[in-house]
Design an enzyme around this catalytic site. Structure first.
Site, PDB file in Angstrom:
ATOM      1  N   ARG A 169     109.199 -74.724  60.321  1.00 54.31           N
ATOM      2  CA  ARG A 169     109.218 -75.977  61.096  1.00 54.31           C
ATOM      3  C   ARG A 169     109.010 -75.683  62.586  1.00 54.31           C
ATOM      4  NH1 ARG A 169     111.544 -77.869  65.537  1.00 54.31           N
ATOM      5  NH2 ARG A 169     113.499 -76.896  64.920  1.00 54.31           N
ATOM      6  N   ASP A 170     109.951 -74.969  63.214  1.00 59.42           N
ATOM      7  CA  ASP A 170     109.865 -74.740  64.655  1.00 59.42           C
ATOM      8  C   ASP A 170     108.656 -73.872  64.985  1.00 59.42           C
ATOM      9  OD1 ASP A 170     110.562 -74.415  67.406  1.00 59.42           O
ATOM     10  OD2 ASP A 170     112.680 -74.475  66.924  1.00 59.42           O
TER      11      ASP A 170
ATOM     12  N   HIS B 165     121.116 -72.472  67.930  1.00 59.61           N
ATOM     13  CA  HIS B 165     119.655 -72.400  67.749  1.00 59.61           C
ATOM     14  C   HIS B 165     119.069 -71.884  69.068  1.00 59.61           C
ATOM     15  CE1 HIS B 165     115.733 -74.395  66.364  1.00 59.61           C
ATOM     16  NE2 HIS B 165     115.530 -74.323  67.675  1.00 59.61           N
TER      17      HIS B 165
ATOM     18  N   HIS C 238     116.292 -69.872  71.471  1.00 60.92           N
ATOM     19  CA  HIS C 238     114.931 -69.374  71.650  1.00 60.92           C
ATOM     20  C   HIS C 238     115.027 -68.135  72.545  1.00 60.92           C
ATOM     21  CE1 HIS C 238     112.327 -72.555  69.830  1.00 60.92           C
ATOM     22  NE2 HIS C 238     113.494 -73.180  69.839  1.00 60.92           N
TER      23      HIS C 238
ATOM     24  N   CYS D 126     108.862 -75.750  71.074  1.00 59.78           N
ATOM     25  CA  CYS D 126     108.660 -77.198  71.029  1.00 59.78           C
ATOM     26  C   CYS D 126     107.397 -77.560  71.808  1.00 59.78           C
ATOM     27  CB  CYS D 126     109.876 -77.897  71.645  1.00 59.78           C
ATOM     28  SG  CYS D 126     109.667 -79.668  71.757  1.00 59.78           S
TER      29      CYS D 126
ATOM     30  N   ASN E  18     111.626 -68.784  68.740  1.00 61.87           N
ATOM     31  CA  ASN E  18     113.057 -68.667  68.424  1.00 61.87           C
ATOM     32  C   ASN E  18     113.448 -67.194  68.407  1.00 61.87           C
ATOM     33  OD1 ASN E  18     111.906 -71.106  66.777  1.00 61.87           O
ATOM     34  ND2 ASN E  18     114.065 -71.527  66.988  1.00 61.87           N
TER      35      ASN E  18
HETATM   36  P1  HMG Z   1     106.253 -93.559  68.865  1.00 67.45           P
HETATM   37  O1  HMG Z   1     104.776 -93.526  69.041  1.00 67.45           O
HETATM   38  O2  HMG Z   1     107.075 -94.063  69.990  1.00 67.45           O
HETATM   39  O3  HMG Z   1     106.649 -94.289  67.496  1.00 67.45           O
HETATM   40  O4  HMG Z   1     106.711 -92.076  68.499  1.00 67.45           O
HETATM   41  P2  HMG Z   1     106.568 -95.779  67.005  1.00 67.45           P
HETATM   42  O5  HMG Z   1     107.834 -96.070  66.289  1.00 67.45           O
HETATM   43  O6  HMG Z   1     106.138 -96.677  68.129  1.00 67.45           O
HETATM   44  O7  HMG Z   1     105.378 -95.720  65.910  1.00 67.45           O
HETATM   45  C1  HMG Z   1     104.040 -95.421  66.260  1.00 67.45           C
HETATM   46  C2  HMG Z   1     103.261 -95.050  65.005  1.00 67.45           C
HETATM   47  O8  HMG Z   1     103.806 -93.846  64.447  1.00 67.45           O
HETATM   48  C3  HMG Z   1     103.371 -96.098  63.896  1.00 67.45           C
HETATM   49  O9  HMG Z   1     102.153 -96.036  63.145  1.00 67.45           O
HETATM   50  C4  HMG Z   1     104.488 -95.574  63.034  1.00 67.45           C
HETATM   51  O10 HMG Z   1     104.435 -96.031  61.696  1.00 67.45           O
HETATM   52  C5  HMG Z   1     104.243 -94.088  63.094  1.00 67.45           C
HETATM   53  P3  HMG Z   1     101.009 -97.141  63.282  1.00 67.45           P
HETATM   54  O11 HMG Z   1     101.677 -98.450  62.930  1.00 67.45           O
HETATM   55  O12 HMG Z   1     100.560 -97.106  64.732  1.00 67.45           O
HETATM   56  O13 HMG Z   1      99.955 -96.681  62.323  1.00 67.45           O
HETATM   57  N1  HMG Z   1     105.488 -93.330  62.879  1.00 67.45           N
HETATM   58  C6  HMG Z   1     105.651 -92.411  61.910  1.00 67.45           C
HETATM   59  N2  HMG Z   1     104.815 -91.938  60.964  1.00 67.45           N
HETATM   60  C7  HMG Z   1     105.314 -90.998  60.115  1.00 67.45           C
HETATM   61  N3  HMG Z   1     106.593 -90.509  60.204  1.00 67.45           N
HETATM   62  C8  HMG Z   1     107.433 -90.968  61.142  1.00 67.45           C
HETATM   63  C9  HMG Z   1     106.965 -91.962  62.046  1.00 67.45           C
HETATM   64  N4  HMG Z   1     107.543 -92.609  63.075  1.00 67.45           N
HETATM   65  C10 HMG Z   1     106.630 -93.455  63.567  1.00 67.45           C
HETATM   66  N5  HMG Z   1     108.669 -90.483  61.217  1.00 67.45           N
HETATM   67  C11 HMG Z   1     108.241 -90.585  67.390  1.00 67.45           C
HETATM   68  C12 HMG Z   1     108.095 -91.791  68.284  1.00 67.45           C
HETATM   69  C13 HMG Z   1     109.697 -90.160  67.401  1.00 67.45           C
HETATM   70  C14 HMG Z   1     107.833 -90.974  65.962  1.00 67.45           C
HETATM   71  C15 HMG Z   1     107.314 -89.449  67.889  1.00 67.45           C
HETATM   72  O14 HMG Z   1     107.518 -89.263  69.272  1.00 67.45           O
HETATM   73  C16 HMG Z   1     107.557 -88.150  67.189  1.00 67.45           C
HETATM   74  O15 HMG Z   1     107.244 -88.024  66.024  1.00 67.45           O
HETATM   75  N6  HMG Z   1     108.138 -87.165  67.883  1.00 67.45           N
HETATM   76  C17 HMG Z   1     108.486 -85.872  67.252  1.00 67.45           C
HETATM   77  C18 HMG Z   1     108.278 -84.801  68.223  1.00 67.45           C
HETATM   78  C19 HMG Z   1     108.628 -83.469  67.609  1.00 67.45           C
HETATM   79  O16 HMG Z   1     108.512 -83.258  66.415  1.00 67.45           O
HETATM   80  N7  HMG Z   1     109.039 -82.529  68.470  1.00 67.45           N
HETATM   81  C20 HMG Z   1     109.371 -81.188  68.052  1.00 67.45           C
HETATM   82  C21 HMG Z   1     110.649 -81.093  67.313  1.00 67.45           C
HETATM   83  S1  HMG Z   1     112.094 -81.070  68.377  1.00 67.45           S
HETATM   84  C22 HMG Z   1     112.259 -79.381  68.780  1.00 67.45           C
HETATM   85  O17 HMG Z   1     111.385 -78.598  68.520  1.00 67.45           O
HETATM   86  C23 HMG Z   1     113.544 -78.899  69.369  1.00 67.45           C
HETATM   87  C24 HMG Z   1     114.430 -78.236  68.331  1.00 67.45           C
HETATM   88  O18 HMG Z   1     113.815 -77.093  67.786  1.00 67.45           O
HETATM   89  C25 HMG Z   1     115.750 -77.809  68.957  1.00 67.45           C
HETATM   90  C26 HMG Z   1     115.566 -76.932  70.198  1.00 67.45           C
HETATM   91  O19 HMG Z   1     114.857 -75.930  70.152  1.00 67.45           O
HETATM   92  O20 HMG Z   1     116.223 -77.285  71.179  1.00 67.45           O
HETATM   93  C27 HMG Z   1     114.772 -79.196  67.186  1.00 67.45           C
HETATM   94 MG    MG Z   2     113.702 -75.082  68.600  1.00 63.71          MG
END
Ligand code: HMG
Ligand code: MG
Length: 323
Positions: free
Chosen positions: A26-27, A218, A220, A251, A260
């Protein structure tokens, strides 16, 4: 209790079991430029399970437009051969993600919310307040589907846009999770800003505020102190750590993000320090090399290059320093 009211940490005893959650699929895969073929992802996850890892974060049910690398979340999960005792997790940002995850064999839905506003806006296109407001329906969907929920916090030890993040910002999100009935708390060091001192400070604040929550760290390794931070975590009684095969990770919505802490380096450190991990290190090194081949570039893991401590080389491998 110490005299000043602070609860004293109990170090993890030698020989204790440490739970490692492998987050590379995932990450790691989320930040790779090239999209890794679904069958390669499945093969790596299955090899990780065969190497003895019992907890794996397989993917994310986030927007495929935001993270196209993980658009095949359901297909990957469908291909994983889950053995008895193995637990699979996936990140879920909202109800839509929870509905998708509920239809799969995932065991844990991982929520995530940044402790800094700037990273929250970048990462999920929403403020901290608006992000937290998305979570109660996710918990309902997870409950109805018989899935567990983990509460994640990102930028816990610092934010690449805002700098210092006060422990109170982390405590606020932890309390929100606790009030939703979530006891599993994941502390994300998104861009490797944690240090031994900040790890101690955040853990002390959480121990006071939410002592009933079980913490996973967690880290990095962006600044090279990831495993030093693990040693601090152990001395503070933490038995759960996330890490990534080969040191993959980062990220895409955090400037300067890198990998990580590396799973095989972590397993090596823990085993050589007398802790139990249940992982076969030689086999894991094989998975790291396979992952490196699939990714197509050198990964930062060190034990996969040097081998375990007693790896012996032939005398003919180097020349003799004859004058
Ligand atoms: P948005 O554009 O504000 O969402 O994104 P929305 O609710 O306005 O929807 C827009 C479109 O996206 C719509 O489709 C929704 O249906 C679709 P349309 O009607 O235009 O065709 N949609 C989805 N489709 C599939 N699955 C979903 C989903 N949600 C909406 N779940 C949103 C907001 C949160 C969805 C977006 O910003 C997003 O997906 N962000 C994720 C970012 C991400 O994955 N970042 C990396 C992970 S975090 C990380 O790495 C840190 C961590 O490791 C810890 C650390 O290291 O500290 C965890
Ligand atoms: Mg992370």
């Amino acid at each position: 209790m110490a005299q000043n009211g602070e609860i004293i940490a109990m170090p993890v005893p030698d020989g204790a079991a440490i739970e490692i959650c492998e987050v590379g699929p995932r990450d790691g895969f989320q930040i790779e430029k090239a999209i890794i073929p679904t069958d390669r992802k499945i093969a790596i996850v299955n090899e990780l399970i065969d190497a003895g890892l019992k907890k794996i974060q397989v993917t994310s049910f986030v927007s495929p437009r935001a993270v196209p690398q993980l658009a095949d979340a359901a297909e990957v999960l469908a291909g994983v051969e889950k053995k008895p005792g193995v637990v699979l997790s996936a990140l879920v940002p909202n109800a839509k993600g929870a509905e998708r995850a509920a239809k799969t064999q995932v065991d844990i839905m991982g929520l995530f919310c940044s402790a800094s506003e700037a990273h929250s806006l970048k990462n999920v296109n929403a403020s901290i307040e608006a992000t937290l407001a998305r979570f109660p329906p996710v918990v309902e969907i997870a409950k109805a589907a018989g899935k567990r929920v983990q509460g994640g916090v990102a930028t816990v030890f610092g934010c690449p846009f805002e700098g210092e993040v006060p422990p109170e910002a982390v405590v606020r999100i932890a309390r929100f999770y606790r009030d939703l009935g979530i006891v599993d708390l994941n502390l994300g060091d998104t861009t490797g800003m944690a240090t031994p001192a900040t790890v101690k400070a955040v853990l002390a604040a959480l121990r006071q505020a939410v002592p009933e929550m079980a913490v996973t760290l967690h880290f990095h390794n962006t600044r090279g102190v990831g495993l030093a931070n693990v040693m601090v975590g152990l001395s503070e009684g933490i038995t759960r750590y996330d890490s990534s095969i080969g040191g993959l990770g980062g990220c895409p919505f955090a400037a300067g993000a890198t990998g990580n802490i590396c799973t095989e380096d972590l397993v090596y450190l823990l085993q050589e320090s007398g802790y139990r991990t249940g992982v076969d290190l030689d086999r894991l090194i094989g998975v790291a090399r396979l992952t490196q081949d699939v990714i197509g570039r050198e990964l930062p893991g060190q034990v996969m290059k040097a081998g375990p401590r007693l790896t012996r080389h032939g005398l003919d491998d180097v020349s003799t320093a004859a004058g």
